[in-house]
Design an enzyme around this catalytic site. Structure first.
Site, PDB file in Angstrom:
ATOM      1  N   ASN A 140       2.612  -3.984   3.981  1.00  0.00           N
ATOM      2  CA  ASN A 140       1.405  -3.200   3.708  1.00  0.00           C
ATOM      3  C   ASN A 140       1.447  -2.787   2.237  1.00  0.00           C
ATOM      4  O   ASN A 140       2.222  -1.917   1.856  1.00  0.00           O
ATOM      5  CB  ASN A 140       1.413  -1.965   4.634  1.00  0.00           C
ATOM      6  CG  ASN A 140       0.283  -1.004   4.333  1.00  0.00           C
ATOM      7  OD1 ASN A 140      -0.631  -1.311   3.560  1.00  0.00           O
ATOM      8  ND2 ASN A 140       0.336   0.177   4.937  1.00  0.00           N
ATOM      9  N   TRP A 141       0.620  -3.429   1.437  1.00  0.00           N
ATOM     10  CA  TRP A 141       0.671  -3.199  -0.012  1.00  0.00           C
ATOM     11  C   TRP A 141      -0.137  -1.975  -0.443  1.00  0.00           C
ATOM     12  O   TRP A 141      -0.206  -1.670  -1.623  1.00  0.00           O
ATOM     13  CB  TRP A 141       0.220  -4.461  -0.759  1.00  0.00           C
ATOM     14  CG  TRP A 141       1.189  -5.608  -0.603  1.00  0.00           C
ATOM     15  CD1 TRP A 141       2.449  -5.539  -0.052  1.00  0.00           C
ATOM     16  CD2 TRP A 141       1.008  -6.978  -0.993  1.00  0.00           C
ATOM     17  NE1 TRP A 141       3.051  -6.771  -0.084  1.00  0.00           N
ATOM     18  CE2 TRP A 141       2.197  -7.679  -0.655  1.00  0.00           C
ATOM     19  CE3 TRP A 141      -0.040  -7.680  -1.602  1.00  0.00           C
ATOM     20  CZ2 TRP A 141       2.349  -9.046  -0.908  1.00  0.00           C
ATOM     21  CZ3 TRP A 141       0.118  -9.048  -1.856  1.00  0.00           C
ATOM     22  CH2 TRP A 141       1.299  -9.710  -1.514  1.00  0.00           C
ATOM     23  N   LYS A 142      -0.773  -1.330   0.488  1.00  0.00           N
ATOM     24  CA  LYS A 142      -1.523  -0.091   0.206  1.00  0.00           C
ATOM     25  C   LYS A 142      -2.409  -0.269  -1.039  1.00  0.00           C
ATOM     26  O   LYS A 142      -2.917  -1.350  -1.258  1.00  0.00           O
ATOM     27  CB  LYS A 142      -0.544   1.074   0.081  1.00  0.00           C
ATOM     28  CG  LYS A 142       0.376   1.173   1.305  1.00  0.00           C
ATOM     29  CD  LYS A 142       1.121   2.456   1.426  1.00  0.00           C
ATOM     30  CE  LYS A 142       1.965   2.425   2.702  1.00  0.00           C
ATOM     31  NZ  LYS A 142       2.667   3.661   2.980  1.00  0.00           N
TER      32      LYS A 142
ATOM     33  N   HIS B 260      -3.741   3.691  10.348  1.00  0.00           N
ATOM     34  CA  HIS B 260      -2.543   4.071   9.582  1.00  0.00           C
ATOM     35  C   HIS B 260      -2.565   5.582   9.343  1.00  0.00           C
ATOM     36  O   HIS B 260      -3.636   6.176   9.180  1.00  0.00           O
ATOM     37  CB  HIS B 260      -2.531   3.322   8.246  1.00  0.00           C
ATOM     38  CG  HIS B 260      -1.237   3.484   7.523  1.00  0.00           C
ATOM     39  ND1 HIS B 260      -0.952   4.607   6.787  1.00  0.00           N
ATOM     40  CD2 HIS B 260      -0.140   2.695   7.457  1.00  0.00           C
ATOM     41  CE1 HIS B 260       0.273   4.491   6.294  1.00  0.00           C
ATOM     42  NE2 HIS B 260       0.781   3.335   6.676  1.00  0.00           N
TER      43      HIS B 260
ATOM     44  N   GLU C 127      -2.051   7.298   6.856  1.00  0.00           N
ATOM     45  CA  GLU C 127      -2.752   7.723   5.636  1.00  0.00           C
ATOM     46  C   GLU C 127      -4.267   7.749   5.872  1.00  0.00           C
ATOM     47  O   GLU C 127      -4.971   8.599   5.329  1.00  0.00           O
ATOM     48  CB  GLU C 127      -2.360   6.791   4.475  1.00  0.00           C
ATOM     49  CG  GLU C 127      -0.938   7.091   4.000  1.00  0.00           C
ATOM     50  CD  GLU C 127      -0.161   5.901   3.462  1.00  0.00           C
ATOM     51  OE1 GLU C 127      -0.769   4.883   3.093  1.00  0.00           O
ATOM     52  OE2 GLU C 127       1.088   6.003   3.425  1.00  0.00           O
TER      53      GLU C 127
ATOM     54  N   GLU D  17       4.980   4.468  13.612  1.00  0.00           N
ATOM     55  CA  GLU D  17       5.367   4.896  12.266  1.00  0.00           C
ATOM     56  C   GLU D  17       5.441   6.420  12.223  1.00  0.00           C
ATOM     57  O   GLU D  17       4.413   7.089  12.049  1.00  0.00           O
ATOM     58  CB  GLU D  17       4.326   4.434  11.247  1.00  0.00           C
ATOM     59  CG  GLU D  17       4.163   2.938  11.154  1.00  0.00           C
ATOM     60  CD  GLU D  17       3.614   2.528   9.800  1.00  0.00           C
ATOM     61  OE1 GLU D  17       4.293   1.793   9.096  1.00  0.00           O
ATOM     62  OE2 GLU D  17       2.518   2.988   9.438  1.00  0.00           O
TER      63      GLU D  17
ATOM     64  N   GLY E  22       7.248   6.359   3.276  1.00  0.00           N
ATOM     65  CA  GLY E  22       7.325   6.558   1.828  1.00  0.00           C
ATOM     66  C   GLY E  22       8.269   7.671   1.409  1.00  0.00           C
ATOM     67  O   GLY E  22       8.273   8.082   0.246  1.00  0.00           O
TER      68      GLY E  22
ATOM     69  N   SER F   6       9.862   3.584   5.785  1.00  0.00           N
ATOM     70  CA  SER F   6      11.051   3.364   4.944  1.00  0.00           C
ATOM     71  C   SER F   6      11.973   2.259   5.469  1.00  0.00           C
ATOM     72  O   SER F   6      13.192   2.374   5.403  1.00  0.00           O
ATOM     73  CB  SER F   6      11.823   4.674   4.742  1.00  0.00           C
ATOM     74  OG  SER F   6      11.008   5.608   4.055  1.00  0.00           O
TER      75      SER F   6
ATOM     76  N   GLY G 239       6.075  -0.792   3.782  1.00  0.00           N
ATOM     77  CA  GLY G 239       5.262  -0.403   2.632  1.00  0.00           C
ATOM     78  C   GLY G 239       5.986  -0.726   1.336  1.00  0.00           C
ATOM     79  O   GLY G 239       5.993  -1.864   0.873  1.00  0.00           O
ATOM     80  N   GLY G 240       6.627   0.277   0.757  1.00  0.00           N
ATOM     81  CA  GLY G 240       7.263   0.161  -0.566  1.00  0.00           C
ATOM     82  C   GLY G 240       8.112  -1.082  -0.750  1.00  0.00           C
ATOM     83  O   GLY G 240       8.003  -1.776  -1.774  1.00  0.00           O
TER      84      GLY G 240
HETATM   85  P1  PGA Z   1       6.992   2.703   3.667  1.00  0.00           P
HETATM   86  O1  PGA Z   1       5.529   2.603   4.300  1.00  0.00           O
HETATM   87  O2  PGA Z   1       7.744   1.467   4.100  1.00  0.00           O
HETATM   88  O3  PGA Z   1       6.779   2.767   2.197  1.00  0.00           O
HETATM   89  O4  PGA Z   1       7.627   3.937   4.234  1.00  0.00           O
HETATM   90  C1  PGA Z   1       5.333   2.098   5.603  1.00  0.00           C
HETATM   91  C2  PGA Z   1       3.870   2.171   5.962  1.00  0.00           C
HETATM   92  O5  PGA Z   1       3.188   3.115   5.575  1.00  0.00           O
HETATM   93  O6  PGA Z   1       3.349   1.267   6.659  1.00  0.00           O
END
Ligand code: PGA
Length: 261
Positions: free
Chosen positions: A13-15, A99, A101, A171, A177, A217, A238-239
């Site tokens: 997930n490149w956000k 998600h 967010e 999640e 993050g 994470s 994500g990251g």
């Molecule tokens: P993260 O994000 O790996 O940076 O914690 C995961 C996500 O939000 O899908």
């Protein structure tokens, strides 16, 4: 779960990161580094504006393209929204929905998530439905209740046949993050709970078949022990998915721990 036939899925997930050239370069590096015999599924979710560039890079590969969101309407006066058929036109096969967010920053409710899941299924996009509790909810022993509410909400009015298309990502919000991963035991425990809820809603065969990804994470150095858990069928990353070498290591997790292909 020794007879587990669930195909693992690793999703990036490149956000709201990268311009179109950066996204295309990253997709190309991931494509290049992929084991050609890899049996599990890999998914990349760039921002809307980068879908076309990444689609071009992935053409002819086994990597799937996903959006990070989807509108529940097909067309009309919905400024800023992107419909399921527009996403399919842009090359998407999957859509991340709900998600944390989106839920927290953009105030998406379970009802909105439900409408999006329905719209995606109808359009033949695979929903990657995200659920998870906040730190406060975990600390006040409400994790199970929150997951139950989110699942009931997301699947309201959806038949078992329709639901069979859905992939669920657990999640925990406190792990996204933050560098704080759920321990493999914490993640496994939540996954078992989610699977039980899905059994309650749709029955045992469904619950045994539905894929449950863990997100929060996930890194090159913790993916192996997470994927060694019997109810963790993949990862939403994500990251770590923004660095090709690290993400490739996540994709090629040490399946041997779990005896998986
Ligand atoms: P993260 O994000 O790996 O940076 O914690 C995961 C996500 O939000 O899908």
């Amino acid at each position: 779960m020794a007879s587990n036939k669930r195909v693992p899925m690793i999703a990036g997930n490149w956000k709201m990161h990268l311009n179109s050239k950066e996204a295309a370069d990253l997709a190309a590096a991931i494509r290049k580094g992929l084991d050609p015999d890899l049996k599990h599924e890999v998914l990349l979710a760039p921002t809307f504006t980068n879908l076309h560039a990444v689609k071009a890079v992935l053409a002819g590969s086994k990597i799937f393209l996903s959006s990070q969101d989807v509108a529940w309407e097909e067309k009309g006066a919905f400024t800023g929204a992107v419909s399921p058929s527009q996403l399919i036109d842009a090359g998407c096969t999957h859509a991340i929905i709900g998600h944390s967010e989106r839920r927290k920053i953009f105030l998406e409710t379970d009802e909105v998530v439900n409408k999006k899941v329905k719209a995606a299924i109808k359009a033949n996009l695979v929903p990657v439905l995200c659920i998870g509790e906040t730190l406060e909810e975990r600390e006040s022993q409400r994790t199970y209740r929150v997951l139950e509410t989110q699942l009931n909400g997301a699947f309201a009015g959806i038949t078992a046949a329709e639901a069979s298309k859905v992939v669920i990502a657990y999640e925990p919000v406190w792990a996204i993050g933050t560098g704080k991963t759920a321990t493999p035991d914490q993640a496994q425990d939540a996954h078992v709970y989610v699977r039980r809820q899905m059994e309650r809603i749709y029955g045992k065969p469904y619950a045994e078949a539905v894929r449950l990804l863990y997100g929060g994470s996930v890194k090159a150095d913790n993916v192996d022990e997470l994927m060694a858990q019997p109810d963790i069928d993949g990862a939403l990353v994500g990251g770590e998915s923004l660095k090709s070498d690290k993400f490739l290591r996540v994709i090629h997790f040490q399946a041997v721990l779990k005896g998986r292909v």
